[in-house]
Design a protein around this motif. Structure first.
Motif, mmCIF file in Angstrom:
data_model
loop_
_atom_site.group_PDB
_atom_site.id
_atom_site.type_symbol
_atom_site.label_atom_id
_atom_site.label_comp_id
_atom_site.label_asym_id
_atom_site.label_seq_id
_atom_site.Cartn_x
_atom_site.Cartn_y
_atom_site.Cartn_z
ATOM 1 N N GLU A 68 -1.534 28.561 100.682
ATOM 2 C CA GLU A 68 -2.652 29.396 101.140
ATOM 3 C C GLU A 68 -3.937 29.013 100.404
ATOM 4 O OE1 GLU A 68 -1.941 33.596 100.618
ATOM 5 O OE2 GLU A 68 -3.790 34.137 101.689
ATOM 6 N N SER A 77 -7.454 27.326 101.935
ATOM 7 C CA SER A 77 -8.808 27.889 101.885
ATOM 8 C C SER A 77 -9.774 26.943 101.173
ATOM 9 C CB SER A 77 -8.810 29.295 101.271
ATOM 10 O OG SER A 77 -8.349 29.227 99.963
ATOM 11 N N GLU A 127 4.266 29.025 98.819
ATOM 12 C CA GLU A 127 3.430 29.633 99.866
ATOM 13 C C GLU A 127 2.036 29.980 99.339
ATOM 14 O OE1 GLU A 127 5.275 32.946 101.827
ATOM 15 O OE2 GLU A 127 3.800 32.877 103.465
ATOM 16 N N ARG A 128 2.004 30.534 98.115
ATOM 17 C CA ARG A 128 0.701 30.925 97.550
ATOM 18 C C ARG A 128 -0.201 29.722 97.370
ATOM 19 N NH1 ARG A 128 0.305 33.408 92.121
ATOM 20 N NH2 ARG A 128 -1.868 32.892 92.489
ATOM 21 N N ASP A 145 -4.787 25.806 108.673
ATOM 22 C CA ASP A 145 -3.805 26.888 108.575
ATOM 23 C C ASP A 145 -2.820 26.588 107.456
ATOM 24 O OD1 ASP A 145 -4.886 28.127 110.794
ATOM 25 O OD2 ASP A 145 -3.603 26.982 112.192
#
Ligand code: SF4
Lengths: 227, 303
Positions: free
Chosen positions: A43, A47, A39-40, A63
């Protein structure tokens, strides 16, 4: 576990360059453990993509999401995002996840964000080393528990080739010669006779030469059909 | 034992000290120069000539065709075969083809890894290892192959080949026992002669030879001609299991450029003289200096 390495950023950027809406999808399985596709990392990649798109003046919405395992249907209900609403989903699971998601979400376009590598152990902080090749016919019982298929560069079955050099393999000076490791282990444990036995050529059908492999647990399949 | 099928086998059986040479097919189709050298300098000074098989994984013309061209010129080849580039179908097929082309001596090798050569992205095969390749030869000789027919029985060949089967060993590597164990397996799989990796240390070689005395297999000690001190140092640093002692490096570095070839010949001669008593022959890898072969044979006191 399966280890996978993130593809170079530019390659991923190129894959999604024409997309308006992109989802980066992490996996909570092996790739989370090897710190490359959880998940990290989803993310972070999201970005990075947003920034790069902005810098290029592209109108791209990015997203991220993540589920426990992309290789198991059971967890698909936990998806927070609607995959089909994106122009592309960059999966940072292993190649199994990418394909299985694609199969189950046929209207979504799932792209690979990783280069899946091998079956590894976490040998040092930040280091994952290949130990198993998934050859389908385990030989570890007579090789001192060290795999010649995965850990000899030529997957030899009868001992070291002439390239063995002070315990290292001819392929790379920093790589151990798998057969020297096997020899040492068998010698230490008084089992050199295992090495003396003539080993016949391998049956590669158990490996890849029989096509796609499948594990079927008969009992479970029968249970399912009965109920 | 049945009748020898090659000059090499016959000479070894007769207890002669045998010398073999080695040529590498060219990278390209221009086979003339290498063939000329073989005819001019090797034909009359050695018993057989090894033909390398895509040596060090550097792509070049094939070993079988070149071996056949030697047969045509009445030079006996030792057809080298590596396991890197072909699976068991192709290896067995090539063995049958080689036999029909008059090739009898075959040397089974694992083969340097693809990453050592000039096509680093190629996929290595290694379906069989060198022991498996020797087993393949023995199976073909028995009139069968490694496969099965529709009923699950061994296939029968329409005409079986016979080979004089060789293998390689590295006598001066840092770990001798695994080399000896593998050699034992090669002999068990059918190897009838051995040509070694380069040796420059007679004492270490003698020790190795006493360690394999129980195998009763003829051994040709390998010597790579050292053309200059830099090459000797390179071999020490990069060629597994090869140790060039200081006295050789010193001799080479002290020699004036125009004397180097002569010094190199003397070194080969001396090495052979010192190891002759404990082995059955010498395998000389002249690496293009084929013209030195007659002088080496003389320097070794064999002419
Ligand atoms: S050096 Fe060792 S690990 Fe490397 S190919 Fe040879 S036997 Fe295998």
């Amino acid at each position: 576990m399966i280890v996978a390495e993130r593809k170079p950023f530019d390659e991923i950027m190129e894959m999604v360059a024409s997309c308006k809406r992109v989802l980066v999808l992490g996996c909570g399985g092996c790739v989370t453990v090897c710190l490359t596709g959880g998940e990290r990392q989803a993310e972070m990649l999201a970005s990075q993509l947003r920034l790069a798109a902005g810098a290029k003046g592209l109108a791209m919405e990015v997203d991220f999401d993540s589920i426990t395992r992309q290789c198991d249907k059971e967890f698909f209900a936990n998806l927070k995002k609607d995959l089909a609403s994106y122009d592309a989903v960059v999966s940072i699971a292993c190649g199994v996840g990418v394909q299985y998601m694609g199969e189950q979400f046929a209207s979504a376009r799932i792209l690979p964000g990783m280069n899946t590598q091998h079956l590894a152990a976490n040998t040092a902080p930040g280091v994952w080393t290949e130990y198993c090749h998934g050859c389908g016919e385990c030989v570890l019982a007579w090789t001192g528990g060290i795999c010649p298929i995965a850990r000899c560069s030529k997957s030899l079955v009868n001992g070291a080739c002439g390239g063995t050099n002070h315990g290292k393999c001819e392929v790379k000076a920093e790589m151990d010669c798998g057969w020297l490791l096997i020899y040492k282990k068998l010698q230490e444990t008084g089992r050199l006779d295992e090495l003396r036995k003539l080993r016949p050529p391998r049956n590669w059908r158990k490996d890849r030469s029989d096509g796609v492999r499948r594990l079927v647990l008969k009992d479970m399949v029968e249970e399912e059909t009965k109920s | 034992m049945s009748e020898p099928i090659s000059k090499l086998q016959a000479a070894l059986a007769a207890g002669q000290f045998v010398v073999t040479g080695e040529v590498g097919p060219p990278k390209g189709t221009n086979v003339g120069p290498v063939l000329h050298e073989a005819e001019e300098y090797l034909k009359n000074s050695v018993t057989a000539v090894n033909v390398t098989d895509i040596q060090t994984a550097v792509m070049r013309a094939g070993s079988m065709a070149f071996s056949h061209m030697l047969v045509d010129r009445d030079i006996e080849p030792v057809y080298q075969m590596v396991c890197r580039d072909r699976n068991r179908l192709a290896l067995q097929s090539d063995l049958l083809s080689a036999y029909t082309l008059g090739i009898r001596n075959v040397l089974a090798l694992t083969g340097d890894h693809t990453t050592m050569g000039d096509h680093k992205e190629a996929k290595g095969v290694y379906d069989l290892d060198s022991v498996g390749l020797l087993q393949a030869m023995s199976i073909l000789e028995s009139g069968q192959d490694m496969g099965l027919d529709m009923k699950g029985n061994p296939n029968k060949l329409d005409g079986a080949p016979r080979f004089f089967k060789g293998c390689c060993v590295t006598p001066c590597t840092d770990e001798i026992e695994p080399q000896i164990i593998k050699l034992e397996k090669k002999v068990e799989a059918g190897a009838q002669f051995v040509q070694t990796q380069a040796v420059y240390d007679p004492a270490a070689f003698e020790k190795f030879m006493s360690g394999i005395a129980h195998l009763k297999v003829p051994v040709l000690v390998g010597i790579v001609m050292l053309k200059h001190a830099g090459m000797a140092k390179y071999m020490n640093n990069f060629v597994p299991g090869v140790v060039v002692p200081d006295w050789i490096i010193k001799k080479l570095s002290e020699a004036a450029k125009e004397d180097r070839q002569k010094v190199s010949i003397d070194i080969c001669g001396q090495l052979i003289r010192e190891m002759k008593h404990c082995c059955q022959g010498a395998h000389l890898m002249t690496l293009g200096w084929d013209m030195c072969m007659p002088s080496i044979v003389q320097a070794a006191g064999l002419a």
